[in-house]
Design a protein around this motif. Structure first.
Motif, PDB file in Angstrom:
ATOM      1  N   VAL A 132       1.051  19.188  -0.453  1.00  8.86           N
ATOM      2  CA  VAL A 132      -0.039  18.487   0.290  1.00  8.86           C
ATOM      3  C   VAL A 132       0.349  17.026   0.349  1.00  8.86           C
ATOM      4  O   VAL A 132       0.346  16.294   1.200  1.00  8.86           O
ATOM      5  N   LEU A 133       0.286  16.578  -0.795  1.00  6.15           N
ATOM      6  CA  LEU A 133       0.416  15.203  -0.983  1.00  6.15           C
ATOM      7  C   LEU A 133       1.946  14.863  -0.761  1.00  6.15           C
ATOM      8  O   LEU A 133       2.140  13.595   0.066  1.00  6.15           O
ATOM      9  N   GLY A 134       2.933  15.500  -1.005  1.00 12.65           N
ATOM     10  CA  GLY A 134       4.310  15.192  -0.313  1.00 12.65           C
ATOM     11  C   GLY A 134       4.372  15.058   1.197  1.00 12.65           C
ATOM     12  O   GLY A 134       4.966  14.169   1.759  1.00 12.65           O
ATOM     13  N   LEU A 135       3.515  16.163   1.732  1.00 17.12           N
ATOM     14  CA  LEU A 135       3.412  15.966   3.302  1.00 17.12           C
ATOM     15  C   LEU A 135       2.539  14.835   3.705  1.00 17.12           C
ATOM     16  O   LEU A 135       2.867  14.375   4.729  1.00 17.12           O
ATOM     17  N   LEU A 136       1.479  14.480   3.034  1.00 20.42           N
ATOM     18  CA  LEU A 136       1.093  13.398   3.600  1.00 20.42           C
ATOM     19  C   LEU A 136       1.772  11.956   3.309  1.00 20.42           C
ATOM     20  O   LEU A 136       1.529  11.013   4.009  1.00 20.42           O
ATOM     21  N   LEU A 189       2.019  11.277 -10.501  1.00 17.70           N
ATOM     22  CA  LEU A 189       1.164  12.384 -10.637  1.00 17.70           C
ATOM     23  C   LEU A 189       2.343  13.267 -10.726  1.00 17.70           C
ATOM     24  O   LEU A 189       2.264  14.608 -11.663  1.00 17.70           O
ATOM     25  N   SER A 190       3.615  13.583 -10.046  1.00 17.14           N
ATOM     26  CA  SER A 190       4.465  14.628 -10.379  1.00 17.14           C
ATOM     27  C   SER A 190       5.061  14.652 -11.674  1.00 17.14           C
ATOM     28  O   SER A 190       5.395  15.711 -12.128  1.00 17.14           O
ATOM     29  N   ILE A 191       5.253  13.295 -12.125  1.00 15.74           N
ATOM     30  CA  ILE A 191       5.686  13.410 -13.730  1.00 15.74           C
ATOM     31  C   ILE A 191       4.827  13.838 -14.696  1.00 15.74           C
ATOM     32  O   ILE A 191       4.927  14.551 -15.780  1.00 15.74           O
ATOM     33  N   TRP A 192       3.557  13.092 -14.608  1.00 15.33           N
ATOM     34  CA  TRP A 192       2.569  13.205 -15.734  1.00 15.33           C
ATOM     35  C   TRP A 192       1.180  14.006 -15.478  1.00 15.33           C
ATOM     36  O   TRP A 192       0.549  14.212 -16.337  1.00 15.33           O
ATOM     37  N   ALA A 193       1.285  14.529 -14.361  1.00 13.39           N
ATOM     38  CA  ALA A 193       0.028  15.453 -14.077  1.00 13.39           C
ATOM     39  C   ALA A 193       0.366  16.689 -13.315  1.00 13.39           C
ATOM     40  O   ALA A 193       0.059  17.266 -12.296  1.00 13.39           O
ATOM     41  N   ASN A 194       1.113  17.330 -14.259  1.00 13.46           N
ATOM     42  CA  ASN A 194       1.740  18.647 -13.821  1.00 13.46           C
ATOM     43  C   ASN A 194       0.440  19.870 -13.284  1.00 13.46           C
ATOM     44  O   ASN A 194       0.505  20.704 -12.467  1.00 13.46           O
ATOM     45  N   ASP A 195      -0.250  19.895 -14.176  1.00 15.26           N
ATOM     46  CA  ASP A 195      -1.496  21.004 -13.951  1.00 15.26           C
ATOM     47  C   ASP A 195      -2.241  20.428 -12.676  1.00 15.26           C
ATOM     48  O   ASP A 195      -2.423  21.350 -11.821  1.00 15.26           O
ATOM     49  N   PHE A 196      -2.441  19.268 -12.460  1.00 18.01           N
ATOM     50  CA  PHE A 196      -3.064  18.859 -11.099  1.00 18.01           C
ATOM     51  C   PHE A 196      -2.249  19.159 -10.020  1.00 18.01           C
ATOM     52  O   PHE A 196      -2.761  19.621  -9.018  1.00 18.01           O
ATOM     53  N   MET A 197      -1.090  18.858  -9.927  1.00 15.87           N
ATOM     54  CA  MET A 197      -0.077  18.990  -8.866  1.00 15.87           C
ATOM     55  C   MET A 197       0.273  20.348  -8.528  1.00 15.87           C
ATOM     56  O   MET A 197       0.454  20.827  -7.273  1.00 15.87           O
ATOM     57  N   ALA A 226       0.671  -1.193  -0.125  1.00 14.81           N
ATOM     58  CA  ALA A 226      -0.047  -0.013  -0.097  1.00 14.81           C
ATOM     59  C   ALA A 226       1.188   1.299   0.021  1.00 14.81           C
ATOM     60  O   ALA A 226       0.479   2.257  -0.836  1.00 14.81           O
ATOM     61  N   PHE A 227       1.885   1.101   0.820  1.00 13.59           N
ATOM     62  CA  PHE A 227       2.815   2.520   0.947  1.00 13.59           C
ATOM     63  C   PHE A 227       3.435   2.775  -0.435  1.00 13.59           C
ATOM     64  O   PHE A 227       3.696   3.676  -0.768  1.00 13.59           O
ATOM     65  N   LEU A 228       4.079   1.474  -1.034  1.00 14.92           N
ATOM     66  CA  LEU A 228       4.718   1.785  -2.358  1.00 14.92           C
ATOM     67  C   LEU A 228       3.888   2.037  -3.286  1.00 14.92           C
ATOM     68  O   LEU A 228       4.438   2.919  -4.204  1.00 14.92           O
ATOM     69  N   ALA A 229       2.641   1.701  -3.305  1.00 15.45           N
ATOM     70  CA  ALA A 229       1.776   2.108  -4.270  1.00 15.45           C
ATOM     71  C   ALA A 229       1.231   3.572  -4.300  1.00 15.45           C
ATOM     72  O   ALA A 229       1.282   4.421  -5.200  1.00 15.45           O
ATOM     73  N   TRP A 230       1.100   4.030  -2.992  1.00 11.31           N
ATOM     74  CA  TRP A 230       0.882   5.389  -2.527  1.00 11.31           C
ATOM     75  C   TRP A 230       2.136   6.251  -3.079  1.00 11.31           C
ATOM     76  O   TRP A 230       1.968   7.401  -3.665  1.00 11.31           O
ATOM     77  N   TYR A 231       3.384   5.721  -2.800  1.00  8.76           N
ATOM     78  CA  TYR A 231       4.413   6.592  -3.145  1.00  8.76           C
ATOM     79  C   TYR A 231       4.520   6.634  -4.703  1.00  8.76           C
ATOM     80  O   TYR A 231       4.907   7.631  -5.113  1.00  8.76           O
ATOM     81  N   LEU A 232       4.449   5.448  -5.593  1.00  5.43           N
ATOM     82  CA  LEU A 232       4.406   5.420  -6.795  1.00  5.43           C
ATOM     83  C   LEU A 232       3.406   6.616  -7.320  1.00  5.43           C
ATOM     84  O   LEU A 232       3.459   7.105  -8.337  1.00  5.43           O
TER      85      LEU A 232
END
Length: 116
Positions: A75-79, A54-62, A43-49
């Motif tokens: 926010v996601l990084g702190l989470l 998202l950081s690579i391919w969802a720039n607009d969202f991030m 679960a943690f590795l999936a969450w990290y991946l």
């Protein structure tokens, strides 16, 4: 150069370890550990991946602003940190409840076998 000497109970090949590894308590201990460690690690590795993807391919969202200059990426990084501490806390509770009693039983058997 001389090899360091070891007492027999310090080597994993000693009979006391083989005997303990064959006990029902040892198998329950391994099963209880794996039942926690494997799913939470996945679960943690999936969450990290997900965060990395998202950081690579969802720039607009991030880069969406949440409050002021705080964006989704921050926010996601702190989470990530929060989830790490949460999993460690959950493991501590799991270990105290399910692992430690079995480990103490095995430790008492070990001590009786080696004469402590």
């Amino acid at each position: 150069m001389a090899e360091p000497t070891q007492t027999p109970h310090q080597t994993s090949g000693h009979a006391v370890y083989r005997d303990l590894a064959a006990t029902d308590e040892f198998h329950r201990l391994r099963k209880a550990y794996r039942a926690f460690a494997i799913p939470w690690t996945v679960a943690f590795l999936a969450w990290y991946l997900l965060y990395v993807i998202l950081s690579i391919w969802a720039n607009d969202f991030m880069s969406l602003k949440v409050v002021g200059n705080i964006n989704v990426a921050l926010v996601l990084g702190l989470l990530q940190f929060a989830s790490t501490f949460l999993i460690a806390w959950l493991y501590s509770r799991h270990a105290a409840k399910a692992l430690d009693p079995l480990a103490r039983t095995l430790e008492r058997r070990y001590d009786a076998e080696v004469g402590r």
